[in-house]
Structure formats: C-alpha cells, structure tokens
Design an enzyme around this catalytic site. Structure first.
Site, mmCIF file in Angstrom:
data_model
loop_
_atom_site.group_PDB
_atom_site.id
_atom_site.type_symbol
_atom_site.label_atom_id
_atom_site.label_comp_id
_atom_site.label_asym_id
_atom_site.label_seq_id
_atom_site.Cartn_x
_atom_site.Cartn_y
_atom_site.Cartn_z
ATOM 1 N N TYR A 7 26.336 -64.298 -24.358
ATOM 2 C CA TYR A 7 26.557 -62.848 -24.436
ATOM 3 C C TYR A 7 25.308 -62.095 -23.977
ATOM 4 O O TYR A 7 25.390 -61.137 -23.220
ATOM 5 C CB TYR A 7 26.924 -62.435 -25.864
ATOM 6 C CG TYR A 7 27.366 -60.995 -25.944
ATOM 7 C CD1 TYR A 7 28.722 -60.674 -25.882
ATOM 8 C CD2 TYR A 7 26.449 -59.949 -26.034
ATOM 9 C CE1 TYR A 7 29.153 -59.366 -25.918
ATOM 10 C CE2 TYR A 7 26.872 -58.630 -26.067
ATOM 11 C CZ TYR A 7 28.219 -58.337 -26.010
ATOM 12 O OH TYR A 7 28.624 -57.036 -26.038
ATOM 13 N N PHE B 41 33.044 -39.489 -1.098
ATOM 14 C CA PHE B 41 33.882 -40.658 -1.321
ATOM 15 C C PHE B 41 34.667 -40.401 -2.602
ATOM 16 O O PHE B 41 34.159 -39.773 -3.531
ATOM 17 C CB PHE B 41 33.077 -41.966 -1.419
ATOM 18 C CG PHE B 41 34.006 -43.142 -1.535
ATOM 19 C CD1 PHE B 41 34.720 -43.580 -0.438
ATOM 20 C CD2 PHE B 41 34.237 -43.754 -2.756
ATOM 21 C CE1 PHE B 41 35.647 -44.616 -0.551
ATOM 22 C CE2 PHE B 41 35.155 -44.791 -2.872
ATOM 23 C CZ PHE B 41 35.860 -45.227 -1.765
ATOM 24 N N THR B 42 35.913 -40.880 -2.636
ATOM 25 C CA THR B 42 36.849 -40.529 -3.717
ATOM 26 C C THR B 42 36.268 -40.718 -5.117
ATOM 27 O O THR B 42 36.175 -39.765 -5.893
ATOM 28 C CB THR B 42 38.133 -41.363 -3.564
ATOM 29 O OG1 THR B 42 37.766 -42.742 -3.470
ATOM 30 C CG2 THR B 42 38.894 -40.971 -2.304
ATOM 31 N N ASP C 282 24.426 -44.701 -1.860
ATOM 32 C CA ASP C 282 25.640 -45.484 -2.075
ATOM 33 C C ASP C 282 25.496 -46.645 -1.099
ATOM 34 O O ASP C 282 25.755 -46.505 0.095
ATOM 35 C CB ASP C 282 26.895 -44.657 -1.808
ATOM 36 C CG ASP C 282 28.165 -45.463 -2.073
ATOM 37 O OD1 ASP C 282 28.097 -46.701 -2.050
ATOM 38 O OD2 ASP C 282 29.220 -44.844 -2.281
ATOM 39 N N LYS D 10 32.429 -55.071 -1.585
ATOM 40 C CA LYS D 10 32.435 -54.862 -0.130
ATOM 41 C C LYS D 10 31.392 -55.804 0.493
ATOM 42 O O LYS D 10 31.646 -56.990 0.597
ATOM 43 C CB LYS D 10 32.136 -53.404 0.207
ATOM 44 C CG LYS D 10 32.758 -52.374 -0.747
ATOM 45 C CD LYS D 10 34.266 -52.242 -0.656
ATOM 46 C CE LYS D 10 34.860 -51.364 -1.749
ATOM 47 N NZ LYS D 10 34.357 -50.025 -1.879
ATOM 48 N N ARG E 157 43.867 -42.133 4.451
ATOM 49 C CA ARG E 157 42.587 -41.469 4.205
ATOM 50 C C ARG E 157 42.684 -40.082 4.831
ATOM 51 O O ARG E 157 42.184 -39.808 5.906
ATOM 52 C CB ARG E 157 41.416 -42.255 4.815
ATOM 53 C CG ARG E 157 41.165 -43.615 4.203
ATOM 54 C CD ARG E 157 40.312 -43.639 2.952
ATOM 55 N NE ARG E 157 40.993 -43.362 1.708
ATOM 56 C CZ ARG E 157 40.590 -43.800 0.518
ATOM 57 N NH1 ARG E 157 39.541 -44.584 0.397
ATOM 58 N NH2 ARG E 157 41.232 -43.466 -0.572
ATOM 59 N N PHE F 255 45.782 -40.740 -4.765
ATOM 60 C CA PHE F 255 46.209 -41.628 -3.677
ATOM 61 C C PHE F 255 46.518 -43.042 -4.145
ATOM 62 O O PHE F 255 47.238 -43.773 -3.493
ATOM 63 C CB PHE F 255 45.136 -41.672 -2.578
ATOM 64 C CG PHE F 255 43.802 -42.158 -3.085
ATOM 65 C CD1 PHE F 255 42.923 -41.269 -3.673
ATOM 66 C CD2 PHE F 255 43.446 -43.488 -2.996
ATOM 67 C CE1 PHE F 255 41.699 -41.724 -4.158
ATOM 68 C CE2 PHE F 255 42.237 -43.942 -3.468
ATOM 69 C CZ PHE F 255 41.357 -43.053 -4.064
HETATM 70 C C1 PLP Z 1 34.589 -48.844 -2.783
HETATM 71 C C2 PLP Z 1 33.571 -47.823 -2.751
HETATM 72 C C3 PLP Z 1 33.070 -47.242 -3.928
HETATM 73 C C4 PLP Z 1 33.624 -47.552 -5.298
HETATM 74 O O1 PLP Z 1 33.456 -48.866 -5.655
HETATM 75 P P1 PLP Z 1 34.528 -49.683 -6.531
HETATM 76 O O2 PLP Z 1 33.937 -51.041 -6.601
HETATM 77 O O3 PLP Z 1 35.840 -49.610 -5.841
HETATM 78 O O4 PLP Z 1 34.572 -49.020 -7.883
HETATM 79 C C5 PLP Z 1 32.068 -46.314 -3.799
HETATM 80 N N1 PLP Z 1 31.588 -45.938 -2.606
HETATM 81 C C6 PLP Z 1 32.056 -46.467 -1.467
HETATM 82 C C7 PLP Z 1 31.481 -46.028 -0.171
HETATM 83 C C8 PLP Z 1 33.060 -47.415 -1.489
HETATM 84 O O5 PLP Z 1 33.530 -47.911 -0.339
#
Ligand code: PLP
Length: 434
Positions: free
Chosen positions: A29, A81-82, A172, A215, A339, A406
């Site tokens: 843990y 970004f969303t 980011d 990613k 998008r 979305f």
């Molecule tokens: C996917 C993504 C996020 C969010 O990450 P999650 O792992 O889906 O929560 C943030 N910024 C960018 C540019 C992304 O492509």
C-alpha cells in the site's frame, strides 16, 4: 467494430517488456518499489523534481486546478482541451485561448500551429494583471488543433515572458514526445538531437506538467502530476490522498506504475516514434491525394477531417462532424471521434452552444496496434463518403449529459436538408437533460 480509431488513449499495445514489468508489481500500500522506478523514469525523461502519480491525466488536472485556481481567475492556454478546461472551470477559472490564429484554420500550413501568440499573451497580462493569473497551461502537440506542435523557440519565449511576470507555466505533456519529433523534423538546429534530449529541453523551460500516460507513455492506464516547486508538491501529495490514493500509488496498481516506467523509456526511442507518426502520415497522404479536406500539416496522433468542408450541406446546428462519424461507422465499421461542436459543449455562463471554428472528426491511431493495410481500409471508406456526401444526414441531439457531453450524448438522424436550407448559422439545440 472493425477498426477502432475513437482514440489513442489507453488503446496502444504494450510491449513484451512492459508486460514483463506487470509481473513485477509490488502491491504494498505504501512505498511500492514500482513507484520509485516510475519516479526515476519521470526524472530522467521529463526532468521535474517531484512526482505525484494519478489514475490518468484528468486526475492530475484536477489536483493542479484545485491547488492553483481561485474563483474569478483567468487561465490562458493554447487552445482548450476538454478535460483540462473542465477542471479549470470547475475550480472557478475561465479559460482564455492564446493560441496563434493559424491554429483555427485547417488549411494553414504553419509548421508550428500549437504556438502561443505572444502578443495575445502580453495583452492578457496587461488586462488581467498577474494576480488573477494562476498559471499558463501549455499543451504540447495540441490535440484539438489536429495534433499540432509548438516550436522550441516559442516554448522558450512564452515561458520567459510568463516568468518575467512571476507566472508559472504548467505543461500538458501528454503528447510532448510527438511534439519533440516535429521539432526535430522542422526546427533549425534540432535535426541531430535525440528525442530524449529535446523532450528534456521542452520540460526544462516549464515549472511542471500534467500527464496522461495513456498516450505517449504506451500504457492502458496511468498519469501523473510532476512539479518543481516544493510547497506545491507538498500540497499535491496531500490532496492526492483525498481523490486518488496514497502519494506512492495515486490510484494505480504497482504493476501499472512499472509498465508506465518502462513505457516512458520506450516512448523516446527514435524507431518507435518514427513508425508511429509515419503511420499517421501514410493515412493522411492517401486522403490528401483524393482531395479530402483534412487539417494540415498532418499531425502527430491522427488525421483530422474537416467535416464542415466535407459536408457543406449540413448546418452546424446538425453537427456535421458527428454526422460524418456516424456515417463512416455505418459504411465500414470504422469508429472515429467528433472534435467539433459536440465536444466544445456550452458556454458555462450563457448555456449557449459553443461552435468552434474547427468542426472535425479525428481518425486517431493507437500505437503499435494496426498495420498499413488497416489504414488502406480506412482511407477507402472516407474517400467513398467524400465522393457521395449525399449519403450523410445531419443529426439532432436527443440526450445531452451535463459534463463533457461528447462522451455520452445520443443523436437521431434528421431528414436530409435541401441546399436552400443551408444557413450555416448556429441555432440553439434544446437541452434534453433532466
Ligand atoms: C487525453 C488527454 C488529457 C486527459 O487525460 P486522460 O488520461 O484521458 O484523463 C489531457 N490532455 C490531453 C492533451 C489529452 O490528450
């Protein structure tokens, strides 16, 4: 589902080494050894001092937003970004777009469409002052613009401008390695540099990052917040316990952290990133050859089809991009991602639909999953629809979730509109949420 191009998030294939790492999970843990391996990998490749793991990118965005943003703050960024914008708004901040104008033009061939417009940034600093300005949110290889990079020169200059005014810059870094690849290809002086060293230099200008490891880092789940500031790190370690889990696992199993540590090292390998972006180019070139309107230059993680130009007979209020995504799926079982207007959501103050300048579908390529033959099938189907746009009907939204609509919205086909009906003018769609 024949070919799934919804997203490249968590859909990449892990390597044999990453799977071997999964067998070395230390599920203590507190103080799992996998945490320390991850900490070392983040330090070696991203350079930041403190690591706070989170279950995925939005977990890190949540922590950073809650810790730094106060109600009434402005948070500038190079396009939204969303999830990032959602967490900024949930903390009381208002997102302000400071990306260069070329990013909003799908046809512009600008090599670095992710760049921040330094004049927009200066004007904003003058208007808002530095008090209501918690940080600049700087995204690498801007997703919503089509996977478009920033130049090292721009990153350096915008960070210097912010630091001059005492404003921190948080990256980011989700697609920073794809950004590093484009810097190597396009920016003078970087052709002989390794991806690893370019990545380190990008990060060195900034004060920390949020990361979706789903990613670039080649894992199915995982993310992190990394910062240099000791005080902020202390507060983040405290808050992560509330929302994600103890600061040495942040919502992840030990084995997930091990796979992430190994994935980070693999992600900067030149062969990998060349093959990854090369496959995206392979698909993009076929569409360009057939005259299909796509965002140019070809981006890092997918092909973004300009649905507004593809389907000029469908007005924005009937969501051309969502309509194209549905038609493509029906035609060939290829799933893509909207998008455009659906993703942009509504203005939190007025409740009106946002209709962003970019109305796109994204054909997002998972890493190390598909072959070029799969790309041929995708191209064939997109080209087929492009030659028969009359087969595509507009959609109306019949269910809209309150947050990030979305992901969960539902639609119904509307009768084809006649040419005389085309206004292109956005009209409000009735909100059907309870
Ligand atoms: C996917 C993504 C996020 C969010 O990450 P999650 O792992 O889906 O929560 C943030 N910024 C960018 C540019 C992304 O492509």
């Amino acid at each position: 589902m024949y070919i799934d191009l919804l997203t490249d998030s968590g859909t990449s294939a892990m390597s044999d080494r990453q799977w071997a790492g999964m067998m070395l999970g230390d599920e203590a843990y507190a103080g799992s050894r996998n945490y320390y391996n991850l900490e070392a990998a983040v330090h070696e490749h991203y350079g930041y001092k403190h690591l706070i793991p989170t279950h995925q990118g939005r977990g890190a965005e949540h922590l950073l937003s809650q810790l730094c943003i106060k109600p009434g703050d402005s948070v500038p960024g190079n396009m939204y970004f969303t999830t990032t914008r959602h967490h900024q708004e949930a903390a009381g901040g208002a997102f302000v777009d400071v990306i260069i104008d070329e990013a909003h033009d799908p046809a512009s061939e600008h090599p670095f469409k992710g760049n921040v417009d330094l004049d927009k940034m200066r004007r904003l600093i003058e208007e808002v002052g530095t008090v209501r300005f918690p940080y600049l949110s700087l995204e690498t290889n801007v997703n919503m613009a089509g996977g478009q990079p920033s130049s090292m020169e721009n990153i350096r200059d915008v960070c210097a401008l912010c630091h001059e005014h005492g404003i921190p810059v948080y990256l980011d870094a989700t697609r920073a390695i794809e950004n590093a690849w484009f810097i190597k290809q396009r920016e003078p002086g970087f052709a002989d540099r390794s991806i690893k060293s370019i990545l380190l230099e990008i990060c060195s200008h900034t004060d920390g990052c949020t990361m979706s490891a789903k990613k670039d880092s080649l894992v199915n789940i995982g993310g992190f917040l990394a910062v240099n500031d000791d005080g902020l790190a202390e507060r983040a370690r405290n808050l992560v316990v509330v929302y994600e889990g103890l600061h040495t696992y942040g919502g992840l199993a030990g084995r997930d952290m091990e796979a992430m540590a190994i994935g980070i090292a693999e992600s900067v390998q030149e062969d990998h990133i060349r093959a990854r972006i090369g496959q995206v180019e392979y698909l993009g070139e076929q569409l360009l050859e057939a005259g299909v309107p796509i965002v140019r230059p070809i981006g890092g993680h997918g092909i973004f089809v300009d649905a507004a130009r593809f389907l000029p007979h469908i007005p924005r209020a009937h969501f051309p991009a969502q309509s194209l995504a549905a038609a493509l799926y029906v035609d060939s079982g290829v799933r893509s991602m909207e998008r455009g207007g659906v993703s942009a959501g509504r203005d939190p103050k007025t409740g009106e639909n946002f209709f962003p300048s970019l109305e796109l579908i994204r054909l997002t390529i998972p890493r190390r999953v598909y072959t070029q033959a799969h790309m041929d099938v995708v191209a064939e189907s997109v080209i087929e629809l492009y030659q028969h746009p009359d087969r595509v009907n507009g959609l109306e939204m019949i269910y809209e979730s309150e947050h990030l609509r979305f992901f969960q919205a539902r639609f119904r086909s509307v009768a084809p509109v006649t040419v005389g009906d085309v206004s292109g003018a956005p009209t409000a769609v009735k909100q059907t949420q309870s």
